[in-house]
Write an enzyme that holds these catalytic residues in place. Sequence first.
Site, PDB file in Angstrom:
ATOM      1  N   ILE A 196       0.676  -1.415  -0.377  1.00 55.94           N
ATOM      2  CA  ILE A 196       0.418  -0.142   0.235  1.00 55.94           C
ATOM      3  C   ILE A 196       0.876   1.274   0.138  1.00 55.94           C
ATOM      4  CG2 ILE A 196      -1.692   1.054   1.174  1.00 55.94           C
ATOM      5  CD1 ILE A 196      -3.071  -1.385   0.230  1.00 55.94           C
ATOM      6  N   HIS A 197       0.479   1.949  -1.126  1.00 57.23           N
ATOM      7  CA  HIS A 197       1.633   3.334  -1.185  1.00 57.23           C
ATOM      8  C   HIS A 197       0.659   4.457  -1.841  1.00 57.23           C
ATOM      9  CE1 HIS A 197       2.342   1.797  -5.595  1.00 57.23           C
ATOM     10  NE2 HIS A 197       2.699   3.122  -5.182  1.00 57.23           N
ATOM     11  N   ARG A 198      -0.640   4.282  -2.003  1.00 56.70           N
ATOM     12  CA  ARG A 198      -0.970   5.940  -2.298  1.00 56.70           C
ATOM     13  C   ARG A 198      -1.346   6.868  -1.055  1.00 56.70           C
ATOM     14  NH1 ARG A 198       0.364   5.175  -7.257  1.00 56.70           N
ATOM     15  NH2 ARG A 198       0.452   3.379  -7.925  1.00 56.70           N
ATOM     16  N   ARG A 229       7.260   5.231   1.898  1.00 51.02           N
ATOM     17  CA  ARG A 229       5.908   6.904   2.281  1.00 51.02           C
ATOM     18  C   ARG A 229       5.110   6.246   3.061  1.00 51.02           C
ATOM     19  NH1 ARG A 229       2.605  10.645   0.567  1.00 51.02           N
ATOM     20  NH2 ARG A 229       3.830  10.741  -1.968  1.00 51.02           N
ATOM     21  N   ASP A 271      -2.527  -1.563  -3.601  1.00 44.41           N
ATOM     22  CA  ASP A 271      -3.043  -0.250  -4.591  1.00 44.41           C
ATOM     23  C   ASP A 271      -1.943   0.119  -5.423  1.00 44.41           C
ATOM     24  OD1 ASP A 271      -1.141   1.095  -2.817  1.00 44.41           O
ATOM     25  OD2 ASP A 271      -2.575   1.999  -1.956  1.00 44.41           O
TER      26      ASP A 271
END
Length: 347
Positions: A196-198, A229, A271
């Site tokens: 997950i990084h959005r 992130r 994502d």
Amino acid sequence: MKKIISIVGARPQFIKHAPMQLQLQKKMNALTIHTGQHYDENMSAIFFNELNMPKPDYLFQIGGSKPQGEQTGIMMTEIEKVCMQEKPDAVLVYGDTNSTLAGALVAVKMGIPLIHIEAGLRSYNRAMPEEVNRIIADEFAHLLFCPTNTAIENLKREGIEHPRIFKCGDVMCDMIQLIAPKAARKIKEDYYFATIHRPYNTDDDKRILAILNIFNSLDKKVIFSIHPRTLTRLHQFDIAESDFSNIQFIPPTSYVDSVSYQKYCTCVITDSGGVQKEAYMLGKKCITLRSETEWVETLHNHWNTLVFDHLEDIYNALLTTPTNYIENMYGDGHAAEEIVELIEKHL
Ligand code: UD1
Ligand code: UDP
């Protein structure tokens, strides 16, 4: 011999560049600029080493944690200097990151033909920086290489229709076909693999906490490869990894390990654009924590399910069984070869 400068900067671009550089260097003077957008060892150098790519000819130190404009601006300044010195016959960019945008803008302003790999993708969500970046690259590209028919249709809808648009399959498919047969299982028990990084999933404390709580409640362990992130945000929000006993947080992995975790998991939860596609290429069910995807073909027959507003929908999505797998939907593993032949012919 033509001189071509490829611009990479973020993790997925190193993976896309590996098969391309191999083919480019056979036929051209193929230089690489690494913008330094991603810089940690396991977000950058690891891929050059494991995928046997030559070190970049130019590597910028742009530093992390910058607003979009500043990050893109610094990259543009540096790319322009290199292009003035090297005077390439073309600049080649991949996908949709700020490194793509910086390379595309410099090329078009200097009148250098621009080549866009992974052209025509659209999420139709203009709030995503990636959507803006890819629209600009497509608008100004001289040669556009689309991985799917949908991508070609998307371009037509925007009036981008000329004889220099080609469908060539996806260069990520070249990589996965090489690596997947060699990827060994890493852990014995059943698990889900997550990335997950959005920003819309990571940058709001309630949202990332809700995602972690859902992962923690699943019936199988979640192996969560944690993007820098995301890790930065967890620390900012005082969220402790140790509070989630069902989640095994792991640092970003090598490409081979990422393929292995995907190949042997029960389901991928992500994502990421690239991971959605790779899950399909590996014949693995995927749940995508987004409200839309540019990789719409993966949604057919429940291979990929979008979950966004109601995270509890993950439970039902995990119960579905995908059907009617389409072989080679993203190409036959020879996209890079085909693309480089076309570049040679049309430059
Ligand atoms: C970028 C791309 C995104 C792509 C993703 C792939 C843009 C706008 N976004 O998002 O499209 O899906 O890469 O992973 O180009 N950081 C580190 N070490 C690193 C890299 C990043 O600590 O090696 C941290 C920094 O704090 C940085 C933050 O992660 O500020 C975000 O990095 P950035 O490259 O700006 O965006 P990504 O979220 O990685
Ligand atoms: N990937 C990797 N290690 C990880 C997570 C992902 O090597 O820990 C690879 C993954 O296999 C895919 C690419 O990184 O090839 C996807 O990149 P990312 O998710 O960072 O960006 P996106 O595709 O969303 O732009």
